[in-house]
Scaffold this motif. Structure first.
Motif, PDB file in Angstrom:
ATOM      1  N   GLY A1155       1.825  13.762   1.176  1.00 53.44           N
ATOM      2  CA  GLY A1155       2.595  12.532   1.099  1.00 53.44           C
ATOM      3  C   GLY A1155       2.360  11.576   2.236  1.00 53.44           C
ATOM      4  N   VAL A1156       1.684  12.000   3.306  1.00 56.69           N
ATOM      5  CA  VAL A1156       1.419  11.130   4.448  1.00 56.69           C
ATOM      6  C   VAL A1156       0.070  10.448   4.261  1.00 56.69           C
ATOM      7  N   CYS A1157       0.036   9.159   4.529  1.00 59.33           N
ATOM      8  CA  CYS A1157      -1.201   8.367   4.416  1.00 59.33           C
ATOM      9  C   CYS A1157      -1.843   8.535   3.041  1.00 59.33           C
ATOM     10  N   SER A1158      -1.024   8.434   2.029  1.00 63.88           N
ATOM     11  CA  SER A1158      -1.531   8.628   0.668  1.00 63.88           C
ATOM     12  C   SER A1158      -1.685   7.326  -0.091  1.00 63.88           C
ATOM     13  N   GLY A1159      -1.413   6.211   0.591  1.00 67.66           N
ATOM     14  CA  GLY A1159      -1.518   4.925  -0.097  1.00 67.66           C
ATOM     15  C   GLY A1159      -2.954   4.518  -0.342  1.00 67.66           C
ATOM     16  N   ARG A1160      -3.095   3.464  -1.118  1.00 68.04           N
ATOM     17  CA  ARG A1160      -4.429   3.000  -1.491  1.00 68.04           C
ATOM     18  C   ARG A1160      -5.201   2.425  -0.313  1.00 68.04           C
ATOM     19  N   TYR A1161      -4.476   1.997   0.741  1.00 67.61           N
ATOM     20  CA  TYR A1161      -5.160   1.360   1.854  1.00 67.61           C
ATOM     21  C   TYR A1161      -5.767   2.366   2.833  1.00 67.61           C
ATOM     22  N   PHE A1162      -5.348   3.617   2.774  1.00 67.47           N
ATOM     23  CA  PHE A1162      -5.882   4.605   3.696  1.00 67.47           C
ATOM     24  C   PHE A1162      -7.176   5.186   3.149  1.00 67.47           C
ATOM     25  N   THR A1163      -8.090   4.311   2.792  1.00 70.82           N
ATOM     26  CA  THR A1163      -9.423   4.669   2.332  1.00 70.82           C
ATOM     27  C   THR A1163     -10.399   3.662   2.939  1.00 70.82           C
ATOM     28  N   GLU A1164     -11.680   3.935   2.801  1.00 72.83           N
ATOM     29  CA  GLU A1164     -12.685   3.010   3.322  1.00 72.83           C
ATOM     30  C   GLU A1164     -12.606   1.663   2.610  1.00 72.83           C
ATOM     31  N   SER A1165     -12.470   1.721   1.292  1.00 65.09           N
ATOM     32  CA  SER A1165     -12.376   0.450   0.559  1.00 65.09           C
ATOM     33  C   SER A1165     -11.093  -0.282   0.895  1.00 65.09           C
ATOM     34  N   GLY A1166      -9.988   0.457   1.137  1.00 62.45           N
ATOM     35  CA  GLY A1166      -8.750  -0.199   1.552  1.00 62.45           C
ATOM     36  C   GLY A1166      -8.885  -0.859   2.907  1.00 62.45           C
ATOM     37  N   LEU A1167      -9.600  -0.201   3.830  1.00 62.33           N
ATOM     38  CA  LEU A1167      -9.856  -0.802   5.149  1.00 62.33           C
ATOM     39  C   LEU A1167     -10.645  -2.098   5.018  1.00 62.33           C
ATOM     40  N   VAL A1168     -11.695  -2.060   4.181  1.00 68.11           N
ATOM     41  CA  VAL A1168     -12.494  -3.268   3.965  1.00 68.11           C
ATOM     42  C   VAL A1168     -11.642  -4.374   3.353  1.00 68.11           C
ATOM     43  N   GLY A1169     -10.778  -3.992   2.423  1.00 69.29           N
ATOM     44  CA  GLY A1169      -9.922  -5.003   1.798  1.00 69.29           C
ATOM     45  C   GLY A1169      -8.998  -5.672   2.787  1.00 69.29           C
ATOM     46  N   LEU A1170      -8.379  -4.893   3.684  1.00 72.91           N
ATOM     47  CA  LEU A1170      -7.502  -5.485   4.703  1.00 72.91           C
ATOM     48  C   LEU A1170      -8.274  -6.426   5.628  1.00 72.91           C
ATOM     49  N   LEU A1171      -9.454  -5.998   6.045  1.00 70.58           N
ATOM     50  CA  LEU A1171     -10.223  -6.824   6.974  1.00 70.58           C
ATOM     51  C   LEU A1171     -10.730  -8.098   6.299  1.00 70.58           C
ATOM     52  N   GLU A1172     -11.099  -8.022   5.037  1.00 66.92           N
ATOM     53  CA  GLU A1172     -11.558  -9.228   4.333  1.00 66.92           C
ATOM     54  C   GLU A1172     -10.436 -10.250   4.217  1.00 66.92           C
ATOM     55  N   GLN A1173      -9.239  -9.762   3.923  1.00 66.08           N
ATOM     56  CA  GLN A1173      -8.107 -10.690   3.860  1.00 66.08           C
ATOM     57  C   GLN A1173      -7.809 -11.273   5.234  1.00 66.08           C
ATOM     58  N   ALA A1174      -7.944 -10.446   6.288  1.00 70.56           N
ATOM     59  CA  ALA A1174      -7.727 -10.968   7.640  1.00 70.56           C
ATOM     60  C   ALA A1174      -8.757 -12.036   7.979  1.00 70.56           C
ATOM     61  N   ALA A1175     -10.022 -11.810   7.600  1.00 70.31           N
ATOM     62  CA  ALA A1175     -11.059 -12.810   7.867  1.00 70.31           C
ATOM     63  C   ALA A1175     -10.760 -14.116   7.149  1.00 70.31           C
ATOM     64  N   GLU A1176     -10.289 -14.018   5.916  1.00 73.35           N
ATOM     65  CA  GLU A1176      -9.955 -15.230   5.161  1.00 73.35           C
ATOM     66  C   GLU A1176      -8.820 -15.989   5.841  1.00 73.35           C
ATOM     67  N   LEU A1177      -7.822 -15.266   6.328  1.00 71.24           N
ATOM     68  CA  LEU A1177      -6.705 -15.927   7.003  1.00 71.24           C
ATOM     69  C   LEU A1177      -7.135 -16.523   8.342  1.00 71.24           C
ATOM     70  N   PHE A1178      -8.018 -15.828   9.078  1.00 71.14           N
ATOM     71  CA  PHE A1178      -8.548 -16.413  10.316  1.00 71.14           C
ATOM     72  C   PHE A1178      -9.273 -17.727  10.016  1.00 71.14           C
ATOM     73  N   SER A1179     -10.013 -17.736   8.922  1.00 75.75           N
ATOM     74  CA  SER A1179     -10.723 -18.955   8.530  1.00 75.75           C
ATOM     75  C   SER A1179      -9.742 -20.068   8.197  1.00 75.75           C
ATOM     76  N   ASN A1180      -8.655 -19.728   7.500  1.00 76.83           N
ATOM     77  CA  ASN A1180      -7.638 -20.738   7.186  1.00 76.83           C
ATOM     78  C   ASN A1180      -6.978 -21.260   8.454  1.00 76.83           C
ATOM     79  N   GLY A1181      -6.842 -20.384   9.469  1.00 76.62           N
ATOM     80  CA  GLY A1181      -6.220 -20.803  10.718  1.00 76.62           C
ATOM     81  C   GLY A1181      -7.164 -21.501  11.675  1.00 76.62           C
ATOM     82  N   GLY A1182      -8.452 -21.626  11.315  1.00 82.83           N
ATOM     83  CA  GLY A1182      -9.404 -22.333  12.160  1.00 82.83           C
ATOM     84  C   GLY A1182     -10.013 -21.486  13.258  1.00 82.83           C
TER      85      GLY A1182
END
Length: 1531
Positions: A1155-1182
Motif C-alpha cells: 500500500g505504500v508508494c503504490s500510486g501511478r506516479y511512483f514509476t519511471e513514466s510517472g516521474l517523466v510525467g511530473l517533470l514534463e508538466q513542471a517544464a511546461e509550467l516553468f515555460s509559462n512562468g518565463g
C-alpha cells in the motif's frame, strides 16, 4: 386568346382601360376660354344619330355603365366630365379615367369625347345653360382583332358625326355625303394615352401572332388568315408559325409572365403532336422545345422574378405544380369528328372550348413528332389481325403512339448548342416536367396493372440513361473547367438527385440503381478535388436516401445479422470448438463495410462508403465531414421518428443495416472533438454550476495516465501520437456519436455480445475509448438558471469591460504586467486568447442570447439536455454490461475489466443524473464482487481512482447518491479485507483520495461527508458476518483518520481568501505527511493546482519538482539504474530546496510495504510525467533556463527507453525555450519582493514574524499594501488595522495592543561580490534567492533626511529559510544583518549608480535616444548641475582631516573622474542620435558638460600625498592581515 366572335369567360373586371392624366392635352389653339369635355364608351349601331343639343348625347343603345365612378358617387357611371380649365391656350387635363371593358368586344366599341365651352357670365341667348358644345372626337377600342392602345392625337369634329363613324378612326374617316366640318382643317388637336391592363388580351405582337396561328391550327380560322395588317395563306402557315415560335423569346417579360401557362401549353402540344398543314406534316417539336428552353432561360435571368433557395424560378415551379397537365392523347376519331373540348383542363382559367379539327389533322396526330416519316397505323379494317394481337398485350392500345415524356426526353437528348447548354443548366424544370408527365401517364386507368419493368419503353429508358449521363458529365465539366461555377454544379447535382428520387417511385428500381451506379462511376472518374467530389456525391446520396421506401430499397429486412441460436455458450463449449472460426469471422464481418454488404444494401453501402472516405481526408473547416455525418444523422432521425418502425424487432433490423457504421466510427476515434475538464474531480457532484472556463489544473491527469501506460487514454492520445490530428467540430462529433449510440441501443443484444467476444483486444480497447468519448461528449452542462438571466443582463457593461482588459493584457512588458494586477489576481487570460473574435463563446454574447429566451424556454432546454445526457450514458452503461457479461468468454479478461472500469470511473467524473448514478453504482458493486481479485491485484491505479470517485459522491447533497456511494465504498473495504486480503492498500488509497478531495475542491460538503463516514461505520458494526474479524476495528481506525483530515480542512476554509496563509497551511499538512510519500505527493499536487489557479506558474512548477524528487527518492531505493536520478540530489540544479525531500530514511520508508508508494506516479513514466508538466509550467512562468535543467533529468530516461518520438518532442520544446531566451533578452521581467512584518496579538502565530513576499513583476509598494490592507481590514475591522508607512525598526512598546500593525517594505535581492561573478544573466540574478536588502536613510539628529554631509544610510540584509522560487510565495525571515554607511560612503554609492546607468545607456547595442537624454539631463543639465557639483564641493573641496577618510575621499574622486568620462561619451553618443531640430539642444548639453568638467577639474586633480607613499610591510604581515585583503591590495 379568343377571337372577337368567341365568348371568353374571363372576368371583365380584369379588362381595364386607363387614360393617363398626363396625356389629356391640347396643342395651342386660337381661342382662349373655359373648356371641359365628357367621355362615354359606346357600342354604335348602324342607325346611331346625334341630335345637335348641348352636352346631350342621344344614342341607341345608351352607353353602358362601365366607367369607374368617384368615391363620393356610384361605383360605375355612363359618362365622366373633366374639370374646367380656365383661360389656357393649351389646356392640360390631369384627370385619369378608368373603364372596365365588356367581356365581348366588337369593332363598333369606341370611346366618345364631347368638348364644351363653359361660360362664366351667362348670355341672354343661352337660356339656362352655361355650356356651349364645341365638337366631338372618338377612339375605336377594337381594331384588327386587338385592343387599340397607345398615344394618340385626335382631330375634333365641329358638327354631328356621320353614320358608322365608329368603324373608322377619326384620322382616317372616309369622305361622307355631307362633309364633316373639322376644327383647324382636320388637324390633330387632342392628345391622350390609353393603357390596357388585361389578362385576356396580350398586347404583345409576338404573343398575339403566336396565339392567332395556334388557333388557326385548331381549325377555327378561315384562310387567308388575317394577323393585324397582314394576310397569311395556308401554304405559308408553317413558316409563319415557326417564326412566331422563334420570336416568343423576344416578347416583353410582363405579358409573357401573364400568359406563360398558355404559351407553354401550346408549345408542349406542338412538341407532342405533329401538325398537318396544307396536306403536309409539319414537325415543329424541335423548334418548340428550343423555344421552351429559351423562355425558361429568360425567366431565370430576370432579376424581377423571385427564386427559391435552390435558385428555381418560382413562376415555373408554380406552373409545374398547379397548371401542367399532359396534352390530350391522340385518339382514333372518324373523319369529320370533333376533338373533345379542352375547357375542362382550364376551367378555372376560363379557356374557350376547342374548335373542330379536320380528319387529316387527326390522322397526323397519330404520327411521331420526332419522326414524321413513320406512317400512321392502318385502320382496323385493314389490319384487324395486328389490332387483335395488340389488344391481347398488356400495354394499352395507343402504347405505340408518341407519349409526351418520350418526346420531351428525346428532344433533350438530340438538342445541341446553346439550347442543350441551357436545357441542362436548368435541368430541374425539365426533370420535373418529365416526372409529372410520367406520373400522369401512370395515373391513367389502363396503366394500373402494368408491371414496373413494362411501364415505359426501352427507347425512353435509353433516353433517360443518356440524359443522366450527359448531366453527370456536365457537372464534372463545370467542376473541372469552371471553378467559379461550383454553385451551379451543386444545383444541377441536386436536380439530378431529385429526378432519380422520383424515378424510384415510377420506374423499375433496378434500372434506377443502374443510373445511380453510372453516376457514381462517372463522378469518380473526374479529375476534381476529392473534397468537392465527395461533397457532390454526398448531397446526391442524401436526397436519394430520403426516399420514403429507402429501407425497403436497402433490403433491411434481409440482413444476415441474425445472431446464432446460442450466442453465449459456456466456457467449456468454447474450448470444445463448438463455435467455428467461420462463424466468428461472419460476426466480425457484419461490423465492416465489406463488398458483400455494399452489393446487398446498395444505397446504404454507397452512403457509408462516402462517409468513410470523408473521415479519412482533410477539408477546409471540416465541411465535407460535417456534410457526411449530417446525412447519416438526419437519416437515423427519420428512422427514429417513423411510425412504421416502432416495434423493437423492426428497429433491430434497421440497426443491423448500420452495423458497418460502428466499425467506421471506432476507426475514426482520433478525429472526434470533445470537451473533458480535468478539474471535474474538484467539483461538487450536486449538479451545481460548472467550473469557470479559466480554471486550468496544473496536473493533467490524462497526460500522466497516458505516460503511465494507459492503453486507450482519450485525454492524452494526441500527446502520445506526437502529432496533432485534425479533429471534427464539436457539434459534428456529437452527431456522429449520436448515430453510434442509436445503433448500439437498437441492435440485437445477443449479436452485440457475441461481437464483443470475438473482437480482437486492440479493437475492444478502441470501443471502450469510444464509450469514454461518448460519456465526455454527452455530459450534462449545467444550464444557467433562468432567474439569473436578468441579473447577468445588468452586468453586461462590466463583462464588456473585462473583455477589453483581457484583450489589452495579451501584450507583454511592463504595461501588461501592471494591468494584470488591476482588480485582483483572479483575472485570467490564458484560456481566452482571441475570445473576443469568437462571438459564440464570449460571455456577453451568451448573456444577450439567453436574455432573449423566456424562463419556460430555458427550463425546456435544461430538461432536454438532461434527458439526452441520461439517455446517452444509460446506453453506454448497457453496452458496458453487455461487454462484462462476455468477459468470461474473452481471452483478455484483465484488460477488458480494466477498460470497463476506466469508462465507469470516467462517467463518475462527469455531471450525471441520479437515475444514471444509481445504475452505475450497482454495476460497480457487481464488478467488484465478480472481478474483485483482478481489480485489487492488477488494476491498482483504477482501484485508487475508484476510491476517490466513490468518496467524492459520499459528500453529495443528494441523499440517494450518497447512500449508493456509501454502500459501494463499504463493499470495497469489505471485499478487500475478506477476499483480496489487501485492506492496507485500500486504507491508503481512501486516505489519499480524501486528502486530494479536500485539497482541490473548495465546495465539497463537509457535513455530508461526515454523515457518510458515520453511515459506513454503521455498516461495519451491523455486518453480522464480519463481527468476529478485525474489519470493524480497522474501519473505525480509518474513519478516525479521515475525520482528522477533515478537521484540517476546516482551517483551510477559514483562509480561502488569504492565498499566502492557505498555502502555508497546505504546506504544513504536506510536511506532516513526510513519512507517507503517497499523501505528501497528493498534497504537493494540491498546492500546485492552487498556485496554477492564481497564475503562479513558477511556484506550481516547484511543487511538481518537489513531487518528482520524492518519486526519485523512492525509485532510487527500489531500482538501481544509471539513467535514473540519484534521489533528490539530482534536482539541486533546479532548486536547492528539494533536498528536504530526502529527509525520510530507508528504515522509515519501506517501499515493499503493501500500500505504500503504490500510486501511478511512483514509476519511471510517472516521474517523466511530473517533470514534463513542471517544464511546461516553468515555460509559462518565463523561466526558460529552468526548463533546460528539468529536461536534463528527463532525457536520459527517454534515451534508455529508446523513445525517439518523445525525444524529438522534448528537443523541440528545448529549442523553443532557448529561442525565447534569445528573443526576449533583457526585456524579461521577474518577480518583485517585499518584506512584510506583522505586529499585534490579533495576528496570533504571525505576531512579530517577518516574511519575504514574492509578487508579480513591477508590482508597486502601494499595490501590495492596498491588497493586504483590504483583506485584514475585513478580518479585524478598519479601525483596528494600522499600516506602518516607513521602514524604521518597530518598537513593540509603542504599539497599541488592541490594534494590528503591518509594515511593508520593498526589498531587492542582495549578493556578495564573489556571488556576482557567477550570476551574470538577468535570470541568474532572480533565481535561487535567499538574501534580500533594503535601505533606511537617517541622520544623527533623528530626521530621515538632511544635508549631504549629515545624510547616513542603514542597509538591512534579510535571509530567508528557503530560496526563492519555492513551493510558497512567502518565506520566513530567519536572519537579519544591519550596517550603516557614512555620508561619504552614501555619496560614493550614488555616484557609482549614476555612472553605471550612463555606461549601460551609452554602450547598448541599440541605444535609446530618449533614455540617454534623460540621463544626461539629470547629470550635466543646467538645472541639476548642483546635484553632482554640490556632492563634489561638499566632499572633495578639502582634504579630510581624519586619515580614516583618505581612502573614501580618493574613491569618490575616482568615481567623479569616471563619471565625467562617461558623461563625455554620452554627449558624443547623443550627437549621432539627435535629429536636425535638436542641434541647439546638443550644443546646450555640450556647454553644460564643459562647464561641469571645468568646475570639477581642480577637485579631481587634487591628490592626497599620504596615499601614494611607498608601503614597506614587515615580514609577518600575512599573519596580521587576511589573505583576501592582501590579494586585493596586491591587485
Amino acid at each position: 386568346v379568343c377571337p372577337p366572335s368567341s365568348s371568353p369567360s374571363f372576368p371583365w373586371r380584369r379588362r381595364i382601360f386607363d387614360m393617363s392624366k398626363k396625356c389629356w392635352s391640347f396643342p395651342p389653339v386660337r381661342f382662349t376660354c373655359l373648356i371641359t369635355f365628357t367621355v362615354n364608351i359606346l357600342h354604335a349601331n348602324s342607325n346611331q344619330t346625334f341630335m345637335n343639343c348641348a352636352c346631350v348625347c342621344v344614342c341607341s343603345p345608351p352607353p353602358p355603365q362601365v366607367i369607374f365612378g368617384k368615391s363620393s358617387g356610384p361605383e360605375f357611371v355612363r359618362e365622366v366630365y373633366t374639370p374646367v380649365t380656365y383661360h389656357n391656350k393649351s389646356p392640360d387635363f390631369y384627370e385619369e379615367v378608368k373603364l372596365a371593358l365588356p367581356a365581348r368586344l366588337t369593332e363598333r366599341h369606341h370611346l366618345l369625347f364631347t368638348f364644351y365651352h363653359i361660360s362664366c357670365h351667362q348670355k341672354q341667348n343661352q337660356g339656362n345653360s352655361c355650356e356651349t358644345l364645341i365638337g366631338f372626337s372618338w377612339l375605336p377600342i377594337w381594331i384588327n382583332d386587338r385592343l387599340h392602345t397607345g398615344q394618340f392625337c385626335l382631330p375634333i369634329a365641329l358638327e354631328r358625326l356621320p353614320p358608322n363613324y365608329s368603324l373608322h378612326t377619326a384620322e382616317k374617316l372616309p369622305s361622307q355625303t355631307i362633309p364633316v366640318k373639322w376644327m383647324e382643317s382636320h388637324k390633330g388637336l387632342f392628345n391622350l394615352e390609353v393603357q390596357a391592363v388585361s389578362s385576356v388580351h396580350t398586347q404583345d405582337n409576338h404573343l398575339e401572332r403566336f396565339f392567332t396561328l395556334c388557333h388557326a391550327l385548331e381549325g377555327g380560322a378561315i384562310f387567308p388568315l388575317r394577323v393585324r395588317e397582314e394576310k397569311i395563306p395556308e401554304n405559308k402557315l408553317e413558316h409563319e408559325l415557326k417564326l412566331s415560335i422563334i420570336s416568343l423569346s423576344s416578347s416583353s417579360l410582363e405579358p409573357l409572365v401573364h400568359f406563360l401557362h398558355l404559351v407553354l401549353d401550346n408549345l408542349f402540344t406542338l412538341i407532342m403532336q405533329p401538325m398537318l398543314i396544307a396536306g403536309q406534316t409539319a414537325n415543329l417539336a424541335q423548334i418548340a422545345f428550343e423555344s421552351v428552353v429559351s423562355i425558361v432561360n429568360s425567366l431565370h435571368n430576370s432579376q424581377e422574378l423571385t427564386r427559391d433557395q435552390q435558385g428555381r424560378n418560382s413562376l415555373l415551379a408554380t406552373y409545374l405544380y398547379w397548371v401542367f397537365r399532359l396534352p390530350d392523347p391522340p385518339r382514333d376519331i372518324p373523319n369529320g369528328g370533333v376533338m373533345p373540348s379542352t375547357e375542362s383542363r382550364y376551367s378555372t382559367m376560363g379557356r374557350a372550348s376547342a374548335a373542330t379539327v379536320g380528319s387529316m389533322l387527326l390522322q397526323s396526330r397519330i404520327r411521331s413528332s420526332s419522326n414524321p416519316d413513320i406512317p400512321a397505323p392502318h385502320s382496323l379494317t385493314e389490319d384487324a389481325e395486328v389490332r387483335h394481337i395488340l389488344a391481347a398485350k398488356v400495354c394499352p392500345s395507343y402504347c405505340n403512339r408518341a407519349q409526351f415524356h418520350e418526346e420531351l426526353a428525346l428532344q433533350m437528348v438530340v438538342s445541341t448548342g446553346v439550347c442543350r447548354e441551357n436545357a441542362y443548366k436548368y435541368a430541374w424544370f425539365f426533370f420535373e416536367l418529365l416526372v409529372k408527365s410520367m406520373a400522369q401517364h401512370m395515373s391513367q386507368p389502363d396503366q394500373n396493372s402494368v408491371p414496373r419493368r413494362s411501364r415505359f419503353s426501352d427507347r425512353f429508358k435509353d433516353d433517360i440513361t443518356t440524359i443522366v449521363s450527359v448531366v453527370t458529365a456536365e457537372i464534372g465539366t463545370i467542376l473541372v473547367k469552371q471553378q467559379k461555377e461550383v454553385e451551379q454544379a451543386e444545383k444541377v447535382n441536386i436536380s439530378l438527385a431529385f429526378f432519380l428520387y422520383d424515378l424510384l417511385s415510377l420506374m423499375d428500381r433496378g434500372f434506377v440503381f443502374m443510373l445511380v451506379k453510372n453516376y457514381c462511376n462517372q463522378m469518380s472518374a473526374k479529375s476534381v478535388s476529392m473534397p468537392t467530389l465527395i461533397s457532390m456525391r454526398l448531397e446526391f446520396l442524401r436526397i436519394l436516401c430520403s426516399h420514403e421506401h429507402y429501407l425497403n430499397l436497402s433490403l433491411f429486412f434481409s440482413s444476415p445479422a441474425s445472431a446464432p441460436a446460442s450466442p453465449c455458450p459456456s466456457i467449456s463449449s468454447q474450448s470444445s470448438g463448438s463455435c467455428s472460426f467461420q462463424e466468428q469471422q461472419r460476426i466480425l464481418g457484419l461490423f465492416e463495410l465489406s463488398q458483400e454488404f455494399k452489393q446487398q444494401h446498395y444505397l446504404t453501402g454507397l452512403l457509408l462508403t462516402e462517409l468513410n472516405a470523408a473521415l479519412d481526408m482533410e477539408s477546409e473547416g471540416g465541411k465535407v465531414q460535417r456534410k457526411a455525418i449530417n446525412a447519416i444523422f438526419s437519416l437515423l432521425c427519420s428512422h427514429d421518428l417513423d411510425h412504421r418502425c416502432i416495434k423493437s424487432e423492426v428497429r433491430a433490423k434497421m440497426a443491423a443495416l448500420y452495423l458497418p457504421l460502428v466499425g467506421i466510427i471506432i476507426d475514426s476515434t482520433n478525429y472526434l472533438d470533445f470537451t473533458v475538464s480535468d478539474a471535474r474531480c474538484t467539483k461538487s457532484k450536486s449538479g451545481g454550476p460548472e467550473d469557470d472556463l479559466d480554471s486550468v489544473p496544473p496536473i493533467n491527469q490524462s497526460v500522466a495516465m497516458a505516460i503511465a501506460g494507459n492503453p486507450f487514454n482519450t485525454l492524452g492520445r494526441n500527446v502520445l501520437q506526437g502529432k496533432s490530428v485534425a479533429t471534427l467540430a464539436a457539434d459534428t462529433s456529437r452527431h456522429l456519436l449520436v448515430c453510434f449510440l442509436w445503433v448500439m441501443k437498437n441492435a440485437d443484444r445477443s449479436l452485440i455480445q457475441r461481437w464483443t467476444v470475438d473482437m480482437p483486444p486492440s479493437q475492444l480497447n478502441k470501443l471502450l475509448e469510444l464509450l469514454t468519448i461518448c460519456v465526455s461528449c454527452f455530459e450534462y452542462r449545467a444550464h444557467q438558471s433562468s432567474d439569473k438571466v436578468s441579473t447577468q443582463a445588468l452586468q453586461k457593461s462590466q463583462q464588456a469591460k473585462l473583455q477589453l482588459e483581457e484583450a489589452l493584457l495579451r501584450g507583454m512588458g511592463a504595461r501588461g504586467e501592471m494591468m494584470k494586477r488591476v482588480g485582483g489576481m483572479d483575472r485570467t487570460i490564458g484560456q481566452r486568447e482571441n475570445l473576443r473574435w469568437r462571438k459564440d463563446l464570449t460571455q456577453w454574447r451568451q448573456t444577450n442570447d439567453r436574455h432573449d429566451k423566456t424562463k419556460a424556454e430555458l427550463d425546456q432546454e435544461a430538461l432536454i439536455s438532461g434527458n439526452l445526457a441520461t439517455e446517452a450514458n444509460l446506453i453506454v452503461l448497457d453496452l458496458l454490461e453487455t461487454i462484462v457479461q462476455a468477459v468470461p468468454l474473452a481471452d483478455c479478461k484483465d484488460s477488458v475489466v480494466g477498460g470497463v472500469l476506466k469508462v465507469l470511473l470516467h462517467s463518475l467524473t462527469c455531471n450525471q443524473s441520479s437515475t444514471f448514478l444509481s445504475h452505475t453504482f450497482s454495476t460497480l458493486r457487481a464488478l467488484v464482487v465478480k472481478f474483485g481479485e483482478l481489480l485489487f491485484e492488477e488494476e491498482a491505479e483504477q482501484c485508487a481512482d475508484l476510491c476517490q470517485k466513490v468518496l467524492q459522491y459520499c459528500s453529495s447533497p443528494v441523499d440517494e447518491n450518497r447512500s449508493q456511494a456509501c454502500a459501494t465504498l463499504y463493499l470495497i473495504m469489505r471485499y478487500s479485507y475478506s477476499n483480496a486480503s489487501n485492506f492496507s492498500r485500500v486504507k491508503m488509497q481512501v486516505t489519499m483520495s480524501l486528502a486530494s478531495l479536500v485539497g482541490k475542491s473548495s465546495d465539497f460538503q463537509e457535513e455530508h461527508l461526515r454523515s457518510s463516514l458515520r453511515t459506513i461505520l454503521a455498516y461495519a458494526e451491523e455486518d453480522a458476518e464480519m463481527q468476529n474479524t478485525q474489519l470493524p476495528l480497522q474501519v473505525d481506525e480509518l474513519l478516525r483518520n479521515l475525520n482528522s483530515i477533515l478537521s484540517d480542512t476546516v482551517k483551510m476554509r477559514e483562509f480561502q481568501e488569504d492565498p499566502e496563509m492557505l498555502m502555508d497551511l497546505m504546506y504544513r499538512i504536506a510536511k506532516g505527511y513526510q513519512t507517507s510519500p503517497d499523501l505528501r505527493l497528493t498534497w504537493l499536487q494540491n498546492m500546485a493546482e492552487k498556485h496554477n489557479n492564481r497564475k503562479c506558474y513558477t511556484e506550481s512548477a516547484m511543487c511538481l519538482v518537489h513531487a518528482a524528487a520524492l518519486v526519485a527518492e523512492y525509485l532510487s531505493m527500489l531500482e538501481d539504474h544509471k539513467y535514473l536520478p540519484i534521489g533528490s540530489v539530482t534536482f539541486q540544479s533546479i532548486s536547492s530546496n528539494v533536498l528536504e525531500e530526502s529527509a525520510v530514511s530507508d528504515d522509515i520508508l519501506s517501499p515493499d510495504e503493501d500500500g505504500v508508494c503504490s500510486g501511478r506516479y511512483f514509476t519511471e513514466s510517472g516521474l517523466v510525467g511530473l517533470l514534463e508538466q513542471a517544464a511546461e509550467l516553468f515555460s509559462n512562468g518565463g523561466l526558460y533556463e529552468a526548463v533546460n535543467e528539468v529536461y536534463k533529468v528527463i532525457i536520459p530516461i527517454l534515451e534508455a527507453h529508446r523513445d525517439f518520438k518523445k525525444l524529438a518532442f522534448t528537443h523541440d520544446k528545448l529549442q523553443r525555450a532557448f529561442d525565447n531566451i534569445i528573443q526576449k533578452g533583457h526585456k524579461r521581467m521577474f518577480g518583485t519582493y517585499f518584506r512584510v512584518g506583522f505586529y499585534g496579538g490579533k495576528f496570533g502565530d504571525l505576531d512579530e514574524r517577518e516574511f519575504i513576499y514574492k509578487e508579480p513583476a513591477i508590482t508597486h509598494l502601494p499595490e501590495i499594501s492596498h491588497r493586504l490592507e483590504n483583506f485584514y481590514s475585513q478580518c479585524f475591522g478598519e479601525d483596528v488595522l494600522v499600516m506602518i508607512k516607513d521602514s524604521t525598526p518597530v518598537d513593540r512598546k509603542q504599539l497599541n495592543p488592541n490594534k494590528a500593525y503591518i509594515q511593508v517594505t520593498y526589498v531587492e535581492p542582495y549578493f556578495d561580490d564573489y556571488e556576482m561573478k557567477d550570476r551574470l544573466t538577468n535570470f541568474e540574478k532572480n533565481f535561487n534567492l535567499r538574501r534580500f536588502m533594503y535601505t533606511t536613510p537617517f541622520t544623527k539628529s533623528g530626521r530621515p533626511r538632511g544635508e549631504l554631509n549629515e545624510q547616513y544610510k542603514r542597509k538591512t540584509i534579510l535571509t530567508t529559510m528557503h530560496a526563492f522560487p519555492y513551493v510558497k510565495t512567502r518565506i520566513n525571515v530567519i536572519q537579519k544583518e544591519e550596517f550603516d554607511l557614512t555620508p561619504i560612503e552614501v555619496a560614493i554609492e550614488d555616484m557609482q549608480k549614476k555612472t553605471k546607468e550612463l555606461a549601460v545607456a551609452t554602450h547598448r547595442e541599440h541605444p535609446d535616444a530618449v533614455m540617454l537624454q534623460m540621463l544626461l539631463q539629470g547629470s550635466v543639465g543646467a538645472t541639476v548641475n548642483q546635484g553632482p557639483l554640490e556632492v563634489a564641493q561638499v566632499f572633495l573641496n578639502e582634504i579630510p582631516v581624519d586619515p580614516k577618510l583618505f581612502r573614501h575621499h580618493n574613491k569618490l574622486r575616482l568615481c567623479f573622474k569616471e563619471f565625467i568620462m562617461r558623461c563625455g561619451e554620452a554627449v558624443e553618443k547623443n550627437k549621432h542620435l539627435i535629429t536636425s531640430d535638436q542641434k541647439e539642444y546638443q550644443q546646450e548639453l555640450k556647454k553644460n558638460y564643459n562647464r561641469l568638467r571645468e568646475s570639477l577639474r581642480p577637485m579631481l586633480e587634487r591628490k592626497i600625498p599620504e596615499l601614494y607613499k611607498p608601503i614597506i610591510r614587515p615580514r609577518d604581515s600575512f599573519k596580521r592581515l587576511s589573505f583576501r585583503k592582501t590579494q586585493e591590495e596586491v591587485s
